[in-house]
Design a protein around this motif. Structure first.
Motif, PDB file in Angstrom:
ATOM      1  N   ALA A  90      36.151  63.221  47.508  1.00  0.00           N
ATOM      2  CA  ALA A  90      36.720  61.875  47.543  1.00  0.00           C
ATOM      3  C   ALA A  90      35.722  60.876  46.962  1.00  0.00           C
ATOM      4  CB  ALA A  90      37.055  61.491  48.980  1.00  0.00           C
ATOM      5  N   LEU A  91      36.281  59.858  46.301  1.00  0.00           N
ATOM      6  CA  LEU A  91      35.443  58.765  45.817  1.00  0.00           C
ATOM      7  C   LEU A  91      35.307  57.757  46.960  1.00  0.00           C
ATOM      8  CD1 LEU A  91      34.086  57.504  43.255  1.00  0.00           C
ATOM      9  CD2 LEU A  91      36.255  56.335  42.848  1.00  0.00           C
ATOM     10  N   LEU A  92      34.075  57.322  47.236  1.00  0.00           N
ATOM     11  CA  LEU A  92      33.850  56.372  48.330  1.00  0.00           C
ATOM     12  C   LEU A  92      33.801  54.967  47.750  1.00  0.00           C
ATOM     13  CD1 LEU A  92      31.096  58.454  50.167  1.00  0.00           C
ATOM     14  CD2 LEU A  92      33.556  58.353  50.663  1.00  0.00           C
ATOM     15  N   LEU A  93      34.732  54.144  48.200  1.00  0.00           N
ATOM     16  CA  LEU A  93      34.815  52.776  47.673  1.00  0.00           C
ATOM     17  C   LEU A  93      34.512  51.772  48.779  1.00  0.00           C
ATOM     18  CD1 LEU A  93      38.036  52.508  45.466  1.00  0.00           C
ATOM     19  CD2 LEU A  93      35.670  52.819  44.757  1.00  0.00           C
ATOM     20  N   GLN A  94      33.553  50.895  48.509  1.00  0.00           N
ATOM     21  CA  GLN A  94      33.313  49.828  49.487  1.00  0.00           C
ATOM     22  C   GLN A  94      34.264  48.673  49.183  1.00  0.00           C
ATOM     23  OE1 GLN A  94      29.550  47.626  49.626  1.00  0.00           O
ATOM     24  NE2 GLN A  94      29.621  47.956  51.840  1.00  0.00           N
ATOM     25  N   LEU A  95      35.086  48.350  50.177  1.00  0.00           N
ATOM     26  CA  LEU A  95      36.105  47.313  49.970  1.00  0.00           C
ATOM     27  C   LEU A  95      35.489  45.933  50.186  1.00  0.00           C
ATOM     28  CD1 LEU A  95      39.027  48.986  51.969  1.00  0.00           C
ATOM     29  CD2 LEU A  95      38.326  49.362  49.593  1.00  0.00           C
ATOM     30  N   ALA A  96      36.244  44.898  49.825  1.00  0.00           N
ATOM     31  CA  ALA A  96      35.744  43.528  49.936  1.00  0.00           C
ATOM     32  C   ALA A  96      35.309  43.199  51.371  1.00  0.00           C
ATOM     33  CB  ALA A  96      36.826  42.557  49.477  1.00  0.00           C
ATOM     34  N   ASP A  97      36.024  43.784  52.385  1.00  0.00           N
ATOM     35  CA  ASP A  97      35.671  43.469  53.772  1.00  0.00           C
ATOM     36  C   ASP A  97      34.540  44.358  54.307  1.00  0.00           C
ATOM     37  OD1 ASP A  97      36.774  45.923  54.141  1.00  0.00           O
ATOM     38  OD2 ASP A  97      38.563  45.232  55.230  1.00  0.00           O
ATOM     39  N   GLY A  98      33.919  45.133  53.437  1.00  0.00           N
ATOM     40  CA  GLY A  98      32.759  45.934  53.863  1.00  0.00           C
ATOM     41  C   GLY A  98      33.104  47.344  54.301  1.00  0.00           C
ATOM     42  N   ARG A  99      34.384  47.601  54.582  1.00  0.00           N
ATOM     43  CA  ARG A  99      34.761  48.966  54.977  1.00  0.00           C
ATOM     44  C   ARG A  99      34.612  49.908  53.785  1.00  0.00           C
ATOM     45  NH1 ARG A  99      40.090  49.869  55.909  1.00  0.00           N
ATOM     46  NH2 ARG A  99      40.633  47.892  54.954  1.00  0.00           N
ATOM     47  N   VAL A 100      34.370  51.191  54.101  1.00  0.00           N
ATOM     48  CA  VAL A 100      34.304  52.168  53.017  1.00  0.00           C
ATOM     49  C   VAL A 100      35.562  53.030  53.076  1.00  0.00           C
ATOM     50  CG1 VAL A 100      33.075  54.179  52.100  1.00  0.00           C
ATOM     51  CG2 VAL A 100      31.784  52.200  52.937  1.00  0.00           C
ATOM     52  N   GLU A 101      36.275  53.100  51.965  1.00  0.00           N
ATOM     53  CA  GLU A 101      37.501  53.896  51.937  1.00  0.00           C
ATOM     54  C   GLU A 101      37.304  55.151  51.088  1.00  0.00           C
ATOM     55  OE1 GLU A 101      41.117  51.785  51.982  1.00  0.00           O
ATOM     56  OE2 GLU A 101      42.149  53.233  50.687  1.00  0.00           O
ATOM     57  N   ARG A 102      37.880  56.245  51.577  1.00  0.00           N
ATOM     58  CA  ARG A 102      37.824  57.507  50.821  1.00  0.00           C
ATOM     59  C   ARG A 102      39.071  57.596  49.959  1.00  0.00           C
ATOM     60  NH1 ARG A 102      38.870  61.867  53.592  1.00  0.00           N
ATOM     61  NH2 ARG A 102      37.543  63.281  52.431  1.00  0.00           N
ATOM     62  N   VAL A 103      38.890  57.718  48.657  1.00  0.00           N
ATOM     63  CA  VAL A 103      40.045  57.850  47.767  1.00  0.00           C
ATOM     64  C   VAL A 103      40.067  59.277  47.231  1.00  0.00           C
ATOM     65  CG1 VAL A 103      41.195  56.920  45.752  1.00  0.00           C
ATOM     66  CG2 VAL A 103      39.724  55.456  47.114  1.00  0.00           C
ATOM     67  N   LEU A 104      41.182  59.966  47.462  1.00  0.00           N
ATOM     68  CA  LEU A 104      41.213  61.394  47.126  1.00  0.00           C
ATOM     69  C   LEU A 104      41.735  61.713  45.736  1.00  0.00           C
ATOM     70  CD1 LEU A 104      42.062  62.824  50.591  1.00  0.00           C
ATOM     71  CD2 LEU A 104      40.264  63.702  49.092  1.00  0.00           C
ATOM     72  N   ALA A 105      42.550  60.797  45.189  1.00  0.00           N
ATOM     73  CA  ALA A 105      43.100  61.092  43.863  1.00  0.00           C
ATOM     74  C   ALA A 105      43.438  59.784  43.176  1.00  0.00           C
ATOM     75  CB  ALA A 105      44.360  61.941  43.998  1.00  0.00           C
ATOM     76  N   GLY A 106      43.507  59.819  41.861  1.00  0.00           N
ATOM     77  CA  GLY A 106      43.936  58.626  41.148  1.00  0.00           C
ATOM     78  C   GLY A 106      43.224  58.458  39.826  1.00  0.00           C
ATOM     79  N   ASP A 107      43.552  57.358  39.142  1.00  0.00           N
ATOM     80  CA  ASP A 107      42.925  57.039  37.863  1.00  0.00           C
ATOM     81  C   ASP A 107      42.050  55.809  38.040  1.00  0.00           C
ATOM     82  OD1 ASP A 107      44.029  58.903  35.841  1.00  0.00           O
ATOM     83  OD2 ASP A 107      45.935  58.126  36.619  1.00  0.00           O
ATOM     84  N   VAL A 108      40.834  55.896  37.508  1.00  0.00           N
ATOM     85  CA  VAL A 108      39.863  54.825  37.714  1.00  0.00           C
ATOM     86  C   VAL A 108      39.817  53.894  36.507  1.00  0.00           C
ATOM     87  CG1 VAL A 108      37.388  54.340  37.896  1.00  0.00           C
ATOM     88  CG2 VAL A 108      38.376  56.241  39.158  1.00  0.00           C
ATOM     89  N   THR A 109      39.803  52.580  36.778  1.00  0.00           N
ATOM     90  CA  THR A 109      39.496  51.608  35.730  1.00  0.00           C
ATOM     91  C   THR A 109      38.271  50.836  36.188  1.00  0.00           C
ATOM     92  OG1 THR A 109      41.879  51.331  35.486  1.00  0.00           O
ATOM     93  CG2 THR A 109      40.486  49.753  34.323  1.00  0.00           C
ATOM     94  N   ILE A 110      37.286  50.732  35.310  1.00  0.00           N
ATOM     95  CA  ILE A 110      36.091  49.967  35.674  1.00  0.00           C
ATOM     96  C   ILE A 110      36.392  48.490  35.450  1.00  0.00           C
ATOM     97  CG2 ILE A 110      33.666  49.538  35.105  1.00  0.00           C
ATOM     98  CD1 ILE A 110      33.475  52.497  34.335  1.00  0.00           C
ATOM     99  N   LEU A 111      36.190  47.683  36.494  1.00  0.00           N
ATOM    100  CA  LEU A 111      36.521  46.267  36.371  1.00  0.00           C
ATOM    101  C   LEU A 111      35.321  45.482  35.860  1.00  0.00           C
ATOM    102  CD1 LEU A 111      38.607  45.932  39.643  1.00  0.00           C
ATOM    103  CD2 LEU A 111      39.435  46.169  37.293  1.00  0.00           C
ATOM    104  N   GLN A 112      34.166  45.667  36.493  1.00  0.00           N
ATOM    105  CA  GLN A 112      32.951  44.986  36.029  1.00  0.00           C
ATOM    106  C   GLN A 112      31.767  45.587  36.758  1.00  0.00           C
ATOM    107  OE1 GLN A 112      34.373  41.304  37.898  1.00  0.00           O
ATOM    108  NE2 GLN A 112      32.390  41.231  38.935  1.00  0.00           N
ATOM    109  N   ALA A 113      30.587  45.406  36.193  1.00  0.00           N
ATOM    110  CA  ALA A 113      29.394  45.887  36.890  1.00  0.00           C
ATOM    111  C   ALA A 113      29.171  44.999  38.110  1.00  0.00           C
ATOM    112  CB  ALA A 113      28.199  45.802  35.964  1.00  0.00           C
ATOM    113  N   LYS A 114      28.625  45.577  39.167  1.00  0.00           N
ATOM    114  CA  LYS A 114      28.381  44.822  40.400  1.00  0.00           C
ATOM    115  C   LYS A 114      27.270  43.806  40.136  1.00  0.00           C
ATOM    116  CE  LYS A 114      26.927  45.685  45.130  1.00  0.00           C
ATOM    117  NZ  LYS A 114      26.166  46.656  45.901  1.00  0.00           N
ATOM    118  N   GLY A 115      27.398  42.629  40.692  1.00  0.00           N
ATOM    119  CA  GLY A 115      26.310  41.644  40.703  1.00  0.00           C
ATOM    120  C   GLY A 115      26.062  40.970  39.377  1.00  0.00           C
TER     121      GLY A 115
END
Ligand code: BT5
Length: 341
Positions: free
Chosen positions: A316-341
């Motif tokens: 699973a891909l681990l994604l830190q959401l805006a509210d700080g929680r970390v969500e496990r994503v098991l499938a899907g297509d990724v689009t890079i939005l922007q580099a952090k910071g």
């Protein structure tokens, strides 16, 4: 007539063409007499001559050396078992290679063979696929003679939920093969794309047969655009696509690439069986283009946006959401939005 591509899927005996090539290879650069060929192969000199002619038509450069015999001067870049095996150093993977001039999908052939009991490490390759498969019923463009379409049968002692680990293993193997055969720098895009300069150069489609507690077999499906030209890509691809040739400006030997890939898979799989997933994960993370970036993952109707933090044991891909929680994503297509910071 049987030819180099018509090896029976159950292994079977070598064709005459295959035996002739084996005799040439036993004497690198040397002359093999017509007499020797007809004696060892138990066929007439005329039959030998016919087969030499057939090999020439396939692109083998074979010289007649007057009153001595024949010499193999150069072999074409064809993905046939003899050529792949000629300099292959592996323990498991590629000990048996089955090649097709054309097939619907190497994954489908490998799946059927695995169901019939084909041994671990069996590799299916094709010069072209009529219905190359991507994920979710998508199509994989598979023009003739320019790329690598390959499927490998594995039988890992694994729980089905851990199977995605092998997708990462195959991504790392493709990256290693690219680095070994070109000066290019590949990146891995979760879960199954390889990119060069932001464009997709390879895709992976792993398929599995399993029971609740046990994997029966996994097919690692690997498609790499090697010498594909710009005009061979359809206009409507989902993401920008490329080939090793287009990025590096030079043709890459498909055979050298196939050997490098099978050797990388073999070494990684060997290590995986002994040391587990840790080393694969580490190498994968070092090659990933999404870590630390804000991404959007879409899967069917749902979408998740967050900062990519890593991958876990189950792929699973681990994604830190805006509210700080970390969500496990098991499938899907990724689009890079922007580099952090
Ligand atoms: C993949 O799917 O990337 C998995 C591709 C796996 C192909 C191998 S070839 C050997 C084996 N046998 C098979 O039948 N399949 C495997 P996905 O992430 O769903 O990407 C598919 C999408 O990539 C398509 O919808 C197109 O937009 C795009 N695409 C199609 N052909 C492409 C190509 N040759 N190069 C780059 N992009 C391509």
């Amino acid at each position: 007539m049987k030819d180099l591509f018509s090896q029976s899927p159950d292994g079977g005996t070598q064709t005459l063409d295959q035996q002739i090539l084996a005799l040439f290879r036993a004497k690198p650069g040397g002359v093999v007499s017509g007499e020797e060929l007809s004696g060892v192969l138990q066929v007439s000199r005329t039959a030998v001559w016919k087969h030499i002619k057939g090999l020439k038509a396939l692109g083998y450069r074979i010289e007649a050396v007057p009153s001595q015999g024949y010499r193999l001067v150069a072999a074409p870049d064809l993905l046939i078992p003899e050529e792949i095996a000629a300099a292959l150093v592996t323990r498991r993977i590629g000990r048996r290679v089955i090649s097709f001039r054309e097939t619907d999908s190497t994954n489908e052939v490998a799946f059927r063979l695995a169901e019939e009991g084909a041994e671990e490490g069996t590799v299916v390759v094709a010069e072209a696929q009529r219905r190359g498969k991507g994920r979710l019923g998508r199509r994989w463009e598979s023009p003739t003679g320019v790329n690598l379409y390959c499927s490998v049968i594995l039988r890992p002692p694994l729980l089905p939920v851990k199977a995605p680990q092998l997708t990462f293993l195959s991504a790392v193997a493709v990256a290693r093969a690219i680095t070994a055969t070109t000066p290019l720098h590949p990146f891995i895009k979760w879960p199954n794309d390889l990119l060069i300069n932001g464009r997709k150069v390879a895709g992976l489609l792993n398929e599995m047969s399993s029971e609740t507690e046990k994997v029966n077999f996994i097919i690692l499906g690997i498609g790499v655009n090697i010498n594909m030209r710009r005009d061979q890509f359809p206009a409507d691809l989902r993401h920008p696509a490329t080939s090793l040739f287009l990025e590096g400006g030079e043709e890459v030997s498909r055979l050298a690439f196939a050997r490098a890939l099978l050797e990388a898979l073999d070494a990684l799989y060997d290590a995986y069986l002994v040391d587990g997933y840790g080393p694969v994960r580490k190498e994968w993370l070092a090659l990933s283009n999404v870590l630390g970036k804000r991404v959007r993952v879409t899967f069917q109707e749902s979408e998740t946006v967050g900062v990519a933090e890593g991958i876990d044991e189950d792929g699973a891909l681990l994604l830190q959401l805006a509210d700080g929680r970390v969500e496990r994503v098991l499938a899907g297509d990724v689009t890079i939005l922007q580099a952090k910071g």
